[in-house]
Design a protein around this motif. Structure first.
Motif, PDB file in Angstrom:
ATOM      1  N   VAL A  15       0.812  -1.218   0.000  1.00  0.00           N
ATOM      2  CA  VAL A  15       0.000   0.000   0.000  1.00  0.00           C
ATOM      3  C   VAL A  15       0.847   1.270   0.000  1.00  0.00           C
ATOM      4  O   VAL A  15       0.333   2.368  -0.118  1.00  0.00           O
ATOM      5  CB  VAL A  15      -1.003   0.025   1.185  1.00  0.00           C
ATOM      6  CG1 VAL A  15      -1.985  -1.134   1.068  1.00  0.00           C
ATOM      7  CG2 VAL A  15      -0.295   0.019   2.513  1.00  0.00           C
ATOM      8  N   CYS A  16       2.151   1.131   0.118  1.00  0.00           N
ATOM      9  CA  CYS A  16       3.077   2.267   0.187  1.00  0.00           C
ATOM     10  C   CYS A  16       3.400   2.775  -1.228  1.00  0.00           C
ATOM     11  O   CYS A  16       3.862   2.014  -2.076  1.00  0.00           O
ATOM     12  CB  CYS A  16       4.353   1.823   0.891  1.00  0.00           C
ATOM     13  SG  CYS A  16       5.735   2.949   0.749  1.00  0.00           S
ATOM     14  N   ASN A  17       3.158   4.062  -1.467  1.00  0.00           N
ATOM     15  CA  ASN A  17       3.460   4.633  -2.783  1.00  0.00           C
ATOM     16  C   ASN A  17       4.949   4.585  -3.107  1.00  0.00           C
ATOM     17  O   ASN A  17       5.325   4.285  -4.245  1.00  0.00           O
ATOM     18  CB  ASN A  17       2.950   6.069  -2.874  1.00  0.00           C
ATOM     19  CG  ASN A  17       1.449   6.144  -2.978  1.00  0.00           C
ATOM     20  OD1 ASN A  17       0.785   5.195  -3.405  1.00  0.00           O
ATOM     21  ND2 ASN A  17       0.891   7.266  -2.565  1.00  0.00           N
ATOM     22  N   LEU A  18       5.793   4.881  -2.137  1.00  0.00           N
ATOM     23  CA  LEU A  18       7.243   4.807  -2.364  1.00  0.00           C
ATOM     24  C   LEU A  18       7.648   3.389  -2.758  1.00  0.00           C
ATOM     25  O   LEU A  18       8.403   3.191  -3.714  1.00  0.00           O
ATOM     26  CB  LEU A  18       8.011   5.255  -1.119  1.00  0.00           C
ATOM     27  CG  LEU A  18       9.533   5.071  -1.155  1.00  0.00           C
ATOM     28  CD1 LEU A  18      10.156   5.929  -2.261  1.00  0.00           C
ATOM     29  CD2 LEU A  18      10.144   5.412   0.200  1.00  0.00           C
ATOM     30  N   CYS A  19       7.131   2.411  -2.047  1.00  0.00           N
ATOM     31  CA  CYS A  19       7.469   1.012  -2.320  1.00  0.00           C
ATOM     32  C   CYS A  19       6.993   0.587  -3.708  1.00  0.00           C
ATOM     33  O   CYS A  19       7.716  -0.090  -4.442  1.00  0.00           O
ATOM     34  CB  CYS A  19       6.861   0.114  -1.251  1.00  0.00           C
ATOM     35  SG  CYS A  19       7.343   0.561   0.435  1.00  0.00           S
ATOM     36  N   ASN A  20       5.775   0.987  -4.077  1.00  0.00           N
ATOM     37  CA  ASN A  20       5.254   0.653  -5.398  1.00  0.00           C
ATOM     38  C   ASN A  20       6.046   1.325  -6.504  1.00  0.00           C
ATOM     39  O   ASN A  20       6.285   0.724  -7.555  1.00  0.00           O
ATOM     40  CB  ASN A  20       3.767   1.017  -5.484  1.00  0.00           C
ATOM     41  CG  ASN A  20       2.901  -0.060  -4.881  1.00  0.00           C
ATOM     42  OD1 ASN A  20       2.712  -1.111  -5.478  1.00  0.00           O
ATOM     43  ND2 ASN A  20       2.403   0.184  -3.680  1.00  0.00           N
ATOM     44  N   ASN A  21       6.494   2.554  -6.276  1.00  0.00           N
ATOM     45  CA  ASN A  21       7.347   3.217  -7.263  1.00  0.00           C
ATOM     46  C   ASN A  21       8.694   2.505  -7.375  1.00  0.00           C
ATOM     47  O   ASN A  21       9.259   2.400  -8.471  1.00  0.00           O
ATOM     48  CB  ASN A  21       7.536   4.691  -6.908  1.00  0.00           C
ATOM     49  CG  ASN A  21       6.285   5.499  -7.148  1.00  0.00           C
ATOM     50  OD1 ASN A  21       5.442   5.143  -7.966  1.00  0.00           O
ATOM     51  ND2 ASN A  21       6.147   6.597  -6.421  1.00  0.00           N
ATOM     52  N   ALA A  22       9.208   2.006  -6.255  1.00  0.00           N
ATOM     53  CA  ALA A  22      10.459   1.244  -6.285  1.00  0.00           C
ATOM     54  C   ALA A  22      10.280  -0.050  -7.077  1.00  0.00           C
ATOM     55  O   ALA A  22      11.164  -0.448  -7.842  1.00  0.00           O
ATOM     56  CB  ALA A  22      10.934   0.949  -4.870  1.00  0.00           C
ATOM     57  N   VAL A  23       9.135  -0.707  -6.925  1.00  0.00           N
ATOM     58  CA  VAL A  23       8.845  -1.913  -7.701  1.00  0.00           C
ATOM     59  C   VAL A  23       8.822  -1.585  -9.194  1.00  0.00           C
ATOM     60  O   VAL A  23       9.415  -2.301 -10.004  1.00  0.00           O
ATOM     61  CB  VAL A  23       7.519  -2.563  -7.238  1.00  0.00           C
ATOM     62  CG1 VAL A  23       7.050  -3.631  -8.219  1.00  0.00           C
ATOM     63  CG2 VAL A  23       7.687  -3.151  -5.840  1.00  0.00           C
ATOM     64  N   ASP A  24       8.161  -0.497  -9.568  1.00  0.00           N
ATOM     65  CA  ASP A  24       8.145  -0.083 -10.977  1.00  0.00           C
ATOM     66  C   ASP A  24       9.562   0.152 -11.489  1.00  0.00           C
ATOM     67  O   ASP A  24       9.913  -0.257 -12.604  1.00  0.00           O
ATOM     68  CB  ASP A  24       7.339   1.208 -11.153  1.00  0.00           C
ATOM     69  CG  ASP A  24       5.850   1.012 -10.940  1.00  0.00           C
ATOM     70  OD1 ASP A  24       5.367  -0.129 -11.065  1.00  0.00           O
ATOM     71  OD2 ASP A  24       5.166   2.018 -10.645  1.00  0.00           O
ATOM     72  N   PHE A  25      10.374   0.806 -10.678  1.00  0.00           N
ATOM     73  CA  PHE A  25      11.766   1.089 -11.021  1.00  0.00           C
ATOM     74  C   PHE A  25      12.530  -0.212 -11.297  1.00  0.00           C
ATOM     75  O   PHE A  25      13.231  -0.341 -12.303  1.00  0.00           O
ATOM     76  CB  PHE A  25      12.415   1.859  -9.863  1.00  0.00           C
ATOM     77  CG  PHE A  25      13.859   2.200 -10.068  1.00  0.00           C
ATOM     78  CD1 PHE A  25      14.216   3.381 -10.701  1.00  0.00           C
ATOM     79  CD2 PHE A  25      14.870   1.356  -9.616  1.00  0.00           C
ATOM     80  CE1 PHE A  25      15.555   3.698 -10.883  1.00  0.00           C
ATOM     81  CE2 PHE A  25      16.196   1.671  -9.791  1.00  0.00           C
ATOM     82  CZ  PHE A  25      16.543   2.851 -10.434  1.00  0.00           C
ATOM     83  N   VAL A  26      12.375  -1.188 -10.407  1.00  0.00           N
ATOM     84  CA  VAL A  26      13.089  -2.465 -10.566  1.00  0.00           C
ATOM     85  C   VAL A  26      12.570  -3.224 -11.783  1.00  0.00           C
ATOM     86  O   VAL A  26      13.365  -3.757 -12.566  1.00  0.00           O
ATOM     87  CB  VAL A  26      12.993  -3.321  -9.281  1.00  0.00           C
ATOM     88  CG1 VAL A  26      13.569  -4.715  -9.503  1.00  0.00           C
ATOM     89  CG2 VAL A  26      13.702  -2.629  -8.118  1.00  0.00           C
ATOM     90  N   ILE A  27      11.269  -3.264 -11.970  1.00  0.00           N
ATOM     91  CA  ILE A  27      10.702  -3.973 -13.127  1.00  0.00           C
ATOM     92  C   ILE A  27      11.285  -3.431 -14.429  1.00  0.00           C
ATOM     93  O   ILE A  27      11.676  -4.203 -15.315  1.00  0.00           O
ATOM     94  CB  ILE A  27       9.164  -3.895 -13.133  1.00  0.00           C
ATOM     95  CG1 ILE A  27       8.589  -4.789 -12.035  1.00  0.00           C
ATOM     96  CG2 ILE A  27       8.601  -4.293 -14.496  1.00  0.00           C
ATOM     97  CD1 ILE A  27       7.090  -4.641 -11.833  1.00  0.00           C
ATOM     98  N   ARG A  28      11.383  -2.117 -14.540  1.00  0.00           N
ATOM     99  CA  ARG A  28      11.911  -1.505 -15.783  1.00  0.00           C
ATOM    100  C   ARG A  28      13.390  -1.832 -16.004  1.00  0.00           C
ATOM    101  O   ARG A  28      13.861  -1.804 -17.137  1.00  0.00           O
ATOM    102  CB  ARG A  28      11.715   0.005 -15.749  1.00  0.00           C
ATOM    103  CG  ARG A  28      10.292   0.447 -15.981  1.00  0.00           C
ATOM    104  CD  ARG A  28      10.173   1.944 -16.218  1.00  0.00           C
ATOM    105  NE  ARG A  28      10.752   2.768 -15.174  1.00  0.00           N
ATOM    106  CZ  ARG A  28      10.129   3.174 -14.069  1.00  0.00           C
ATOM    107  NH1 ARG A  28       8.879   2.801 -13.864  1.00  0.00           N
ATOM    108  NH2 ARG A  28      10.735   3.930 -13.186  1.00  0.00           N
ATOM    109  N   ARG A  29      14.108  -2.121 -14.941  1.00  0.00           N
ATOM    110  CA  ARG A  29      15.559  -2.339 -15.045  1.00  0.00           C
ATOM    111  C   ARG A  29      15.982  -3.789 -14.839  1.00  0.00           C
ATOM    112  O   ARG A  29      17.162  -4.096 -14.834  1.00  0.00           O
ATOM    113  CB  ARG A  29      16.272  -1.428 -14.053  1.00  0.00           C
ATOM    114  CG  ARG A  29      16.193   0.018 -14.494  1.00  0.00           C
ATOM    115  CD  ARG A  29      16.354   0.986 -13.355  1.00  0.00           C
ATOM    116  NE  ARG A  29      16.217   2.358 -13.830  1.00  0.00           N
ATOM    117  CZ  ARG A  29      15.057   2.984 -13.991  1.00  0.00           C
ATOM    118  NH1 ARG A  29      13.922   2.370 -13.716  1.00  0.00           N
ATOM    119  NH2 ARG A  29      15.020   4.237 -14.432  1.00  0.00           N
ATOM    120  N   ASP A  30      15.021  -4.684 -14.690  1.00  0.00           N
ATOM    121  CA  ASP A  30      15.295  -6.112 -14.481  1.00  0.00           C
ATOM    122  C   ASP A  30      15.506  -6.785 -15.836  1.00  0.00           C
ATOM    123  O   ASP A  30      14.679  -7.550 -16.311  1.00  0.00           O
ATOM    124  CB  ASP A  30      14.139  -6.747 -13.713  1.00  0.00           C
ATOM    125  CG  ASP A  30      14.368  -8.204 -13.372  1.00  0.00           C
ATOM    126  OD1 ASP A  30      15.525  -8.676 -13.457  1.00  0.00           O
ATOM    127  OD2 ASP A  30      13.384  -8.884 -13.021  1.00  0.00           O
TER     128      ASP A  30
END
Length: 135
Positions: A15-30
């Motif tokens: 539910v954390c916006n920061l955490c979800n943005n971090a997930v998006d960041f990792v997905i794009r760079r994985d």
């Protein structure tokens, strides 16, 4: 074979916006499809937490599971960066900073994450394109 023996599992506050943005960041760079994700609030994730004897109400840190290893806080973030596409592995240089210095900074951000970045009412629902990246 367990999923954590094939992929690194990133567990995050869903539910954390920061955490979800971090997930998006990792997905794009994985680039090597190394990571799978699970919200700490999800049922599938709860069974993994139980297997590793991690408190099922724990949501104060990102958790990285690699095989039988569990990484928390700044160590988890550094291990994740180490396995992303360039230039992010260079961030691993910060592992020379002792955890007793890194983790209080991590904890300070974690304590303030909802106030600074906001919070969703429900956990993230992955898009059809992202679905294979989640537990």
């Amino acid at each position: 074979m367990r999923i954590q023996d094939k992929y690194d599992i990133i567990l995050f506050d869903g539910v954390c916006n920061l955490c979800n943005n971090a997930v998006d960041f990792v997905i794009r760079r994985d680039k090597y499809d190394r990571f799978k994700f699970g919200a700490l609030q999800d049922k599938a994730t709860k069974s993994i937490l139980k297997e590793y004897k991690i408190n099922q109400n724990y949501i104060d840190s990102i958790i990285l599971i690699r095989g039988n290893q569990v990484f928390y806080k700044s160590k988890a973030a550094l291990e994740i960066a180490r396995n992303l596409g360039s230039p992010w592995p260079a961030m691993y240089i910060f592992s020379i900073v002792p955890a007793f210095i890194r983790d209080p900074v991590y904890d300070w951000i974690a304590r303030n994450r909802y106030r600074w970045f906001g919070k969703k009412e429900t956990c993230r629902i992955p898009s059809a394109k992202e679905k294979q990246k989640f537990l």
